[in-house]
Design a protein around this motif. Structure first.
Motif, PDB file in Angstrom:
ATOM      1  N   GLU A 206     -39.871  -8.997   0.250  1.00  0.00           N
ATOM      2  CA  GLU A 206     -38.581  -8.127   0.503  1.00  0.00           C
ATOM      3  C   GLU A 206     -38.230  -7.898  -0.979  1.00  0.00           C
ATOM      4  O   GLU A 206     -38.387  -8.528  -1.770  1.00  0.00           O
ATOM      5  N   GLY A 207     -37.727  -6.691  -1.155  1.00  0.00           N
ATOM      6  CA  GLY A 207     -37.426  -6.171  -2.595  1.00  0.00           C
ATOM      7  C   GLY A 207     -36.291  -6.328  -3.201  1.00  0.00           C
ATOM      8  O   GLY A 207     -36.088  -6.450  -4.531  1.00  0.00           O
ATOM      9  N   HIS A 208     -35.279  -7.190  -2.504  1.00  0.00           N
ATOM     10  CA  HIS A 208     -33.823  -7.570  -3.282  1.00  0.00           C
ATOM     11  C   HIS A 208     -33.861  -8.927  -3.605  1.00  0.00           C
ATOM     12  O   HIS A 208     -33.448  -9.398  -4.268  1.00  0.00           O
ATOM     13  N   HIS A 209     -34.673  -9.797  -2.587  1.00  0.00           N
ATOM     14  CA  HIS A 209     -34.604 -11.452  -2.781  1.00  0.00           C
ATOM     15  C   HIS A 209     -35.858 -11.953  -2.827  1.00  0.00           C
ATOM     16  O   HIS A 209     -35.765 -13.055  -2.952  1.00  0.00           O
ATOM     17  N   GLY A 210     -36.820 -11.205  -2.645  1.00  0.00           N
ATOM     18  CA  GLY A 210     -38.232 -11.788  -2.511  1.00  0.00           C
ATOM     19  C   GLY A 210     -38.678 -12.192  -3.758  1.00  0.00           C
ATOM     20  O   GLY A 210     -38.234 -11.716  -4.948  1.00  0.00           O
ATOM     21  N   GLU A 211     -39.921 -12.817  -4.185  1.00  0.00           N
ATOM     22  CA  GLU A 211     -40.596 -13.196  -5.346  1.00  0.00           C
ATOM     23  C   GLU A 211     -41.399 -12.085  -5.585  1.00  0.00           C
ATOM     24  O   GLU A 211     -42.815 -12.126  -5.525  1.00  0.00           O
ATOM     25  N   VAL A 212     -40.852 -10.809  -6.003  1.00  0.00           N
ATOM     26  CA  VAL A 212     -41.843  -9.591  -6.317  1.00  0.00           C
ATOM     27  C   VAL A 212     -42.881  -9.829  -7.258  1.00  0.00           C
ATOM     28  O   VAL A 212     -43.930  -9.483  -7.109  1.00  0.00           O
ATOM     29  N   GLU A 213     -42.626 -10.347  -8.421  1.00  0.00           N
ATOM     30  CA  GLU A 213     -43.534 -10.560  -9.257  1.00  0.00           C
ATOM     31  C   GLU A 213     -44.714 -11.768  -8.840  1.00  0.00           C
ATOM     32  O   GLU A 213     -45.908 -11.240  -9.215  1.00  0.00           O
ATOM     33  N   ASN A 233     -35.323  -0.784  -8.466  1.00  0.00           N
ATOM     34  CA  ASN A 233     -33.993  -1.845  -9.215  1.00  0.00           C
ATOM     35  C   ASN A 233     -34.927  -2.698 -10.049  1.00  0.00           C
ATOM     36  O   ASN A 233     -35.827  -2.424 -10.680  1.00  0.00           O
ATOM     37  N   ASP A 234     -33.900  -3.827 -10.487  1.00  0.00           N
ATOM     38  CA  ASP A 234     -34.460  -4.632 -11.556  1.00  0.00           C
ATOM     39  C   ASP A 234     -36.032  -5.312 -11.510  1.00  0.00           C
ATOM     40  O   ASP A 234     -36.762  -5.327 -12.118  1.00  0.00           O
ATOM     41  N   ARG A 235     -36.104  -5.664  -9.729  1.00  0.00           N
ATOM     42  CA  ARG A 235     -37.219  -6.432  -9.447  1.00  0.00           C
ATOM     43  C   ARG A 235     -38.373  -5.651  -9.342  1.00  0.00           C
ATOM     44  O   ARG A 235     -39.781  -5.561  -9.984  1.00  0.00           O
ATOM     45  N   CYS A 236     -38.277  -4.157  -9.326  1.00  0.00           N
ATOM     46  CA  CYS A 236     -39.190  -2.900  -9.563  1.00  0.00           C
ATOM     47  C   CYS A 236     -39.636  -2.940 -10.651  1.00  0.00           C
ATOM     48  O   CYS A 236     -40.880  -2.772 -11.167  1.00  0.00           O
TER      49      CYS A 236
END
Length: 324
Positions: A206-213, A233-236
């Motif tokens: 999930e792109g807003h709250h998930g652990e993307v890195e 967004n910042d995670r992106c």
């Protein structure tokens, strides 16, 4: 016997550029076919996130000539061919097609009839309903050109798709898998995560709250080969640091904040530009097996204002108008 074509039609049109209040149902002339054009009886029209910019006049400078009012928006849609120009060879009256009429001086798809260039149309893929095809053209072209022309995606490569549950993204997940790539999908909301997983992404976060890195590291410890960025967004921006040296990042113009890559990674901005070649390639990939076009919501033509507002809010896939 050729079908009868009326002189007038209903359209969701603008009297001037401006806010949502300028868009309303009007009676306007049915456009006429040029030699290299086809007339479509529109059954469904796509609603793009850029439609509000078109309505506000932000894109008027990109048009051929001066905008004429009443102005009919609507970049893409699908329906039945009612007439063909004298030089048209690929289509005949009665064919079912989907097409693009981006900033057309003759008007777009928010209308009962529209005219498009022959080269900007394709037959509806086998097995696909017209309701789904109405949402396919602009987003399908953008997805495919991002993957093949810009990223030059190869079988076995590890691809990050950021914005994987939107109109372009959910098509890109499926097309990338058809091209043999391995896909890490970053989607919006739990419903978006579920959609991306269902469409064949090997890993989803999930792109807003998930652990993307962490998802990037786990999916491709040696670095990602490529990234298609459809929302940012910042995670992106953090995730893109995991694209390996020599890798590529592509994004359609309009994505903000503008994606940045690490040193040694090419970052490519592009526009989805319709062509006969791309539409035929899109059909070829779609017809290779079951393919899903996610319609987030279908609106009546009279609800065009509501559709243009809600397309800017959370939804899955693409929103459409039902015209006929």
């Amino acid at each position: 016997m050729a079908p009868s074509i009326p002189d007038k039609m209903k359209a969701a049109a603008l009297d001037r550029f401006g806010g949502p209040e300028v868009l309303g149902i009007k009676t306007v002339p049915v456009p006429t076919c040029g030699d290299d054009e086809i007339l479509i009886r529109v059954e469904g029209a796509g609603v793009g996130v850029w439609d509000s910019l078109e309505r506000e006049g932000e894109m008027a400078g990109m048009m051929e000539g001066t905008p004429q009012f009443p102005y009919v928006p609507g970049t893409d849609g699908a329906g039945e061919v009612m007439a063909v120009g004298s030089n048209v060879r690929r289509f005949k009256v009665g064919d079912r097609v989907y097409a693009i009429a981006f900033l057309s001086p003759k008007g777009g798809f928010y209308a009962e009839f529209t005219v498009v260039k022959e080269k900007h149309a394709a037959r509806i893929p086998k097995g696909m309903k017209v309701e789904q095809a109405a949402a396919l053209a602009a987003d399908g072209v953008t997805a495919l050109q991002g993957l093949e022309d810009q990223l030059r995606l190869q079988a076995g490569q590890r691809l990050l798709i950021f914005g994987a549950s939107g109109g372009v993204g959910h098509l890109a997940v499926q097309l990338a898998r058809r091209l043999g790539a391995r896909v890490l999908a970053v989607a919006s909301g739990e419903d978006g995560v579920e959609l991306a997983r269902r469409l064949g992404a090997e890993a989803v976060v999930e792109g807003h709250h998930g652990e993307v890195e962490k998802a990037c590291r786990d999916f491709s410890p040696d670095g990602l080969d490529a990234a298609l960025v459809l929302a940012c967004n910042d995670r992106c921006l953090s995730a893109l640091k995991h694209v390996r040296q020599g890798g590529r990042i592509a994004y359609p113009n309009g994505v903000e904040p503008i994606p940045q890559g690490p040193e040694g990674v090419e970052v490519i901005a592009y526009d989805g530009v319709p062509s006969q070649k791309t539409l035929e390639r899109l059909n070829e990939l779609i017809e290779a097996g079951p393919f899903h076009v996610e319609i987030g919501h279908v609106y009546a033509m009279e609800e065009a204002v509501r559709a243009q507002k809600e397309v800017l809010q959370h939804h899955l896939g693409k929103l459409t108008l039902r015209i006929h």
